[in-house]
Design a protein around this motif. Sequence first.
Motif, PDB file in Angstrom:
ATOM      1  N   ALA A  48       0.822  -1.207   0.000  1.00 18.99           N
ATOM      2  CA  ALA A  48       0.000   0.000   0.000  1.00 18.99           C
ATOM      3  C   ALA A  48       0.858   1.260   0.000  1.00 18.99           C
ATOM      4  CB  ALA A  48      -0.929  -0.010   1.215  1.00 18.99           C
ATOM      5  N   GLN A  49       2.027   1.181   0.620  1.00 21.84           N
ATOM      6  CA  GLN A  49       2.926   2.329   0.629  1.00 21.84           C
ATOM      7  C   GLN A  49       3.480   2.585  -0.775  1.00 21.84           C
ATOM      8  OE1 GLN A  49       6.144   1.958   3.393  1.00 21.84           O
ATOM      9  NE2 GLN A  49       6.643   4.125   3.327  1.00 21.84           N
ATOM     10  N   ALA A  50       3.770   1.522  -1.513  1.00 22.67           N
ATOM     11  CA  ALA A  50       4.301   1.669  -2.864  1.00 22.67           C
ATOM     12  C   ALA A  50       3.215   2.062  -3.856  1.00 22.67           C
ATOM     13  CB  ALA A  50       4.958   0.365  -3.301  1.00 22.67           C
ATOM     14  N   PHE A  51       1.984   1.642  -3.594  1.00 23.37           N
ATOM     15  CA  PHE A  51       0.853   1.923  -4.487  1.00 23.37           C
ATOM     16  C   PHE A  51      -0.273   2.543  -3.664  1.00 23.37           C
ATOM     17  CE2 PHE A  51       3.096  -1.784  -6.141  1.00 23.37           C
ATOM     18  CZ  PHE A  51       3.455  -1.320  -7.396  1.00 23.37           C
ATOM     19  N   PRO A  52      -0.209   3.839  -3.408  1.00 23.40           N
ATOM     20  CA  PRO A  52      -1.135   4.477  -2.476  1.00 23.40           C
ATOM     21  C   PRO A  52      -2.547   4.705  -3.017  1.00 23.40           C
ATOM     22  CG  PRO A  52       0.372   6.106  -3.377  1.00 23.40           C
ATOM     23  CD  PRO A  52       0.817   4.768  -3.881  1.00 23.40           C
ATOM     24  N   THR A  53      -2.748   4.562  -4.317  1.00 23.20           N
ATOM     25  CA  THR A  53      -4.088   4.798  -4.879  1.00 23.20           C
ATOM     26  C   THR A  53      -4.523   3.614  -5.728  1.00 23.20           C
ATOM     27  OG1 THR A  53      -3.269   5.831  -6.907  1.00 23.20           O
ATOM     28  CG2 THR A  53      -3.641   7.291  -5.011  1.00 23.20           C
ATOM     29  N   ALA A  54      -5.815   3.524  -5.959  1.00 21.57           N
ATOM     30  CA  ALA A  54      -6.347   2.469  -6.817  1.00 21.57           C
ATOM     31  C   ALA A  54      -5.797   2.611  -8.234  1.00 21.57           C
ATOM     32  CB  ALA A  54      -7.872   2.523  -6.833  1.00 21.57           C
TER      33      ALA A  54
END
Length: 73
Positions: A48-54
């Motif tokens: 989630a830190q690496a990909f913070p958005t959908a």
Amino acid sequence: MKKETDHEPEDEWRSEYDFSQLQGGVRGKYAERYQAGTNLVLLDPDVAQAFPTAKAVNEALRLLIQIAERQKA
């Protein structure tokens, strides 16, 4: 002789729950969205830190799909 299942169910709600104050509820408010289906995925904190958005997750997965399809060919 009465069986235990013959009695009326007791009110198990706590006295502090005052349902008379609940207003504005709409039955089936999200029914259409539910019927359309969803695919909810819980990401681990590091992901989630690496990909913070959908959008970021979708872009990364689409890129991975393209790479996998090229490896098949």
